[in-house]
Design an enzyme around this catalytic site. Structure first.
Site, PDB file in Angstrom:
ATOM      1  N   ASP A  87       0.824  -1.209   0.000  1.00 18.60           N
ATOM      2  CA  ASP A  87       0.000   0.000   0.000  1.00 18.60           C
ATOM      3  C   ASP A  87       0.857   1.257   0.000  1.00 18.60           C
ATOM      4  OD1 ASP A  87      -1.759  -2.056   0.466  1.00 18.60           O
ATOM      5  OD2 ASP A  87      -2.985  -0.926   1.871  1.00 18.60           O
ATOM      6  N   CYS A 214       4.554  -1.138   8.435  1.00 15.25           N
ATOM      7  CA  CYS A 214       4.514   0.257   8.886  1.00 15.25           C
ATOM      8  C   CYS A 214       4.220   0.343  10.381  1.00 15.25           C
ATOM      9  CB  CYS A 214       3.471   1.022   8.087  1.00 15.25           C
ATOM     10  SG  CYS A 214       3.822   1.033   6.318  1.00 15.25           S
ATOM     11  N   SER A 491      -6.010   5.155   4.517  1.00 15.29           N
ATOM     12  CA  SER A 491      -4.940   4.378   5.118  1.00 15.29           C
ATOM     13  C   SER A 491      -5.099   4.385   6.633  1.00 15.29           C
ATOM     14  CB  SER A 491      -3.587   4.998   4.748  1.00 15.29           C
ATOM     15  OG  SER A 491      -2.568   4.521   5.579  1.00 15.29           O
TER      16      SER A 491
END
Length: 575
Positions: A87, A214, A491
């Site tokens: 992503d 992340c 996100s």
């Protein structure tokens, strides 16, 4: 002959046992499996490894450790790969449309290989936003003993900053922990002329120091934690960071655990219950998790034929205080959460408050309540806060409805304070057009950016909007004054007043398609309403004149997806 076999060898008997399976055994022996290997329980290892990006880059090492554990416990692992999309890399491009599409394809591919090879058990190793829910969906669909194992979070980067403690400043003596979130926000600041090329390079070059997903409570860590509370991922083992010295041992232990599941025939249907689903939602709300959890948990429930709606999230969020000080809205990262005591401590908090069922079995062999009793909270930790000092009295997610979202939309309230906003609509028929307007300085304080035709069908693929939202957050005069709504997604790193998953989507003739430039739009969080301030008669008139646009893709996987996918309010599923 089967009576002499390991009791865990149930499914693979048809693949490897008996004289008539000699040809299959011959082919398997040609790649290194021994005669004895093939008479043991066969455990599929679904690996989402790729060298495109940090989230999944290290998963071959994780797989080797898992295989060690399986072999030590008397099983035979067989590893195979599936796909993944990053992503963070594809964000802001047409490639981002592939991300959500990949979730269902990952589930399908794991199902195909597992059914094709009659595995006795399954370990799905996942490291990024869509391969984790895809793996859980596959486990639910197959219903053979197995687990989803998270590859772990990335270590935080260390960015040099100026006197304000947040602006990139190469060569300064002061550093802060950062994640990819700060890079996206630096892009916005750079576009607005707030920082120069060298400052942008400081953010870019320091944010990602190595492999791992992340680092904030973005979608990857949200879904990893949800897996723990669902019971389909082993608590504590799941949260070990990607590059931790303990990662190999933790992954090896997961391999041993799956053999216990196989021999006891404990299946996902024994673990993924309505109560465990509610426990996962409570954990997401208490931790300020990603809005994508709504989409993905509804999709998992669909695989289980379990009723679950957006409204369930709102009900649980309303009674669950938000207590985890994690990025994007807070200060800490996933490593800090694990160091504080991780999900066992959060589970203990939820038990204490009466917000957790915690009674169903998990892949560890314990219930979540039993895991909570084993919590070891680090003295003085300031990540998982006590109930006496919540960040907010209710959870991090709210569901809005109203004349703009009759079937609902999701707002993450963990990272902002505004509960009422009215402003003029700035209407864009794609994310790209909105991003250009932000970069060109055309968005003004109080504007409401409407990004449509980015839904599951219209996109297709329901792109995330981090490029836009982060750019807005990187411009101080817009950061706390602009709102955004979309039939696409956000996100997990998004913060600010943003409504995603607006349903029905524009491509299906949802009301978001009828908004005109300059209409005033109101976000009313307390009233749980998202509305365009025009009369019902005017809305009906606009609807009567609606013409569905031509599909953006007319062949290939994007077109197949658009032709089969459901509404975001139903999990955007294709099965």
């Amino acid at each position: 002959m089967s009576n002499e076999l390991d009791p865990g060898k149930r499914n693979s008997i048809v693949l490897t046992e008996g004289p008539n399976r000699a040809a299959a055994r011959a082919m398997l022996r040609s790649v290194g499996f021994t005669k004895d290997d093939l008479h043991k329980p066969i455990i599929g290892i679904a690996n989402t490894w790729t060298e495109i990006g940090p989230c999944n880059y290290h998963l071959r090492d994780i797989a080797e450790a898992v295989k060690e554990g399986i072999r030590a416990a008397g099983g035979t692992p067989m590893e195979f790969n599936t796909i993944t999309i990053s992503d963070g890399i594809t964000m802001g491009t047409e490639g981002m449309k592939a991300s959500l599409i990949s979730r269902d394809m990952i589930a399908d591919s794991i199902e195909l290989v597992s059914r094709g090879n009659s595995f006795d058990g399954l370990v799905c190793i996942a490291g990024c936003d869509k391969n984790m829910p895809g793996a859980i969906m596959a486990l639910a669909r197959l219903d053979i003993p197995g687990m989803m194992l998270y590859g772990g979070s990335i270590a935080p980067g260390h960015m040099h900053v100026g006197a304000d403690g947040k602006t990139p400043q190469p060569g300064s003596d002061k550093t802060i922990d950062i994640t990819i979130q700060q890079v996206f926000e630096a892009i916005g600041a750079h576009a607005a002329g707030k920082i120069d090329d060298a400052q942008l390079e400081e953010a870019e070059g320091t944010a990602c120091p190595g492999p791992g997903a992340c680092g904030g409570q973005f979608t990857a860590n949200t879904m990893a934690m949800a897996g723990e509370f669902l019971g389909i991922s082993p608590m504590e083992i799941t949260g070990v960071p990607a590059m931790s010295k303990d990662k190999h041992a933790a992954s090896r232990e997961a391999g041993k655990l799956v053999m216990d599941l196989v021999r006891k025939n404990i299946k996902p249907s024994d673990i993924l219950t309505r109560q465990s689903m509610e426990d996962a939602i409570a954990a997401v709300c208490a931790s300020g998790g990603s809005t994508n959890a709504v989409l993905h948990l509804i999709a998992v429930a669909h695989e289980l034929k379990m009723p679950l709606t957006m409204d369930d999230f709102d009900i649980i969020s309303e009674k669950t205080p938000f207590i985890c000080d994690l990025q994007p809205g807070g200060k800490r990262v996933a490593r800090d959460y694990q160091d504080a005591g991780g999900s066992r401590v959060l589970a203990a908090r939820l038990v204490e408050k009466g917000l957790l069922h915690g009674n169903t079995p998990t892949v560890s062999g314990k219930t979540v309540r039993e895991e909570a009793k084993a919590a070891q909270e680090t003295p003085g930790q300031d990540v998982i806060l006590p109930w006496s000092n919540p960040l907010k009295p209710t959870g991090g997610l709210v569901i809005l409805k109203g004349n703009l979202a009759p079937d609902g939309c999701v707002v993450k309230v963990a990272g902002h304070e505004r509960v009422l906003h009215t402003g003029p609509a700035r209407v864009f028929d794609s994310e790209d057009l909105c991003f250009k307007a932000v970069e060109a300085g055309e968005i003004k304080p109080n504007d409401v950016c409407v990004i449509r035709y980015e839904g599951p069908k219209g996109g297709p693929g329901m792109r995330e909007m981090l490029a836009v939202t982060a750019a807005i957050k990187g411009i101080p005069e817009l950061s706390e004054t602009v709102a955004l709504l979309t039939d696409g997604r956000f996100s997990g790193a998004t913060r600010g007043l943003m409504a995603g998953h607006v349903a029905p989507e524009a491509f299906d003739g949802g009301p978001i398609a009828f908004v005109h430039e300059g209409d005033t739009i109101t976000f009313d969080i307390k009233a749980r309403e998202l509305r365009v301030n025009i009369s019902e008669e005017e809305l009906a008139k606009r609807k009567a004149n609606f013409k569905r646009p031509e599909p953006r893709y007319k062949r290939g996987v994007f077109a197949k997806y658009a032709n089969t996918v459901s509404s975001a309010s139903l999990g955007a599923v294709t099965s």
